[in-house]
Design a protein around this motif. Sequence first.
Motif, PDB file in Angstrom:
ATOM      1  N   ARG A 110       0.864  -1.179   0.000  1.00 18.09           N
ATOM      2  CA  ARG A 110       0.000   0.000   0.000  1.00 18.09           C
ATOM      3  C   ARG A 110       0.898   1.226   0.000  1.00 18.09           C
ATOM      4  NH1 ARG A 110      -3.089   0.957   5.318  1.00 18.09           N
ATOM      5  NH2 ARG A 110      -1.396   2.387   5.755  1.00 18.09           N
ATOM      6  N   ASP A 118       0.805   5.202   0.362  1.00 14.83           N
ATOM      7  CA  ASP A 118      -0.146   6.114   0.997  1.00 14.83           C
ATOM      8  C   ASP A 118      -0.136   7.523   0.424  1.00 14.83           C
ATOM      9  OD1 ASP A 118      -1.282   4.279   2.871  1.00 14.83           O
ATOM     10  OD2 ASP A 118       0.544   4.428   4.069  1.00 14.83           O
ATOM     11  N   VAL A 166      -4.640   6.510  -1.770  1.00 12.71           N
ATOM     12  CA  VAL A 166      -3.924   5.233  -1.677  1.00 12.71           C
ATOM     13  C   VAL A 166      -3.733   4.620  -3.060  1.00 12.71           C
ATOM     14  CG1 VAL A 166      -5.998   3.801  -1.385  1.00 12.71           C
ATOM     15  CG2 VAL A 166      -3.823   3.047  -0.390  1.00 12.71           C
TER      16      VAL A 166
END
Length: 144
Positions: A15, A17, A116
């Motif tokens: 992920r 951010d 994201v």
Amino acid sequence: MKYRQGTTGRVFVARVDHGEDLLAELKNLADHEKIEAGILYVIGAVKEAALVVGPAECTKPPVPVWRKIDDCREMLGVGTMFRDNGEPVFHLHSSLGKGDTVLTGCIRDDSEVYLVCEVIIVEITGTGAIKTFDAASGFKMLDF
């Protein structure tokens, strides 16, 4: 055509951010995990990005047509990563859309994430595939 057979190695799920630089984070991951080659799948959104949306004309080497976005767009991308002299080189083609406006091209710079981006990297092993500069095309090409 040149090709080599390889195998799939590890699979990474990441992920990236809000506010982070997508390409920089992918480079950091590739370096930290010592990924030699891989396939990338990206879904999410970017606040800013610079991408090449094609050649000005069908010449070799091509003159790239650049577009820069800074208006937060949805992103769907697929790409590859191979190394050139030890450095990861990404070839990430993406469609970036907002409303009825969509750009498709190769993200090369300024890839700031909005909210994201989810990334899946499937490692490729055993091919000896690398990127090397090709003077005729003017960019780094897949080689063995």
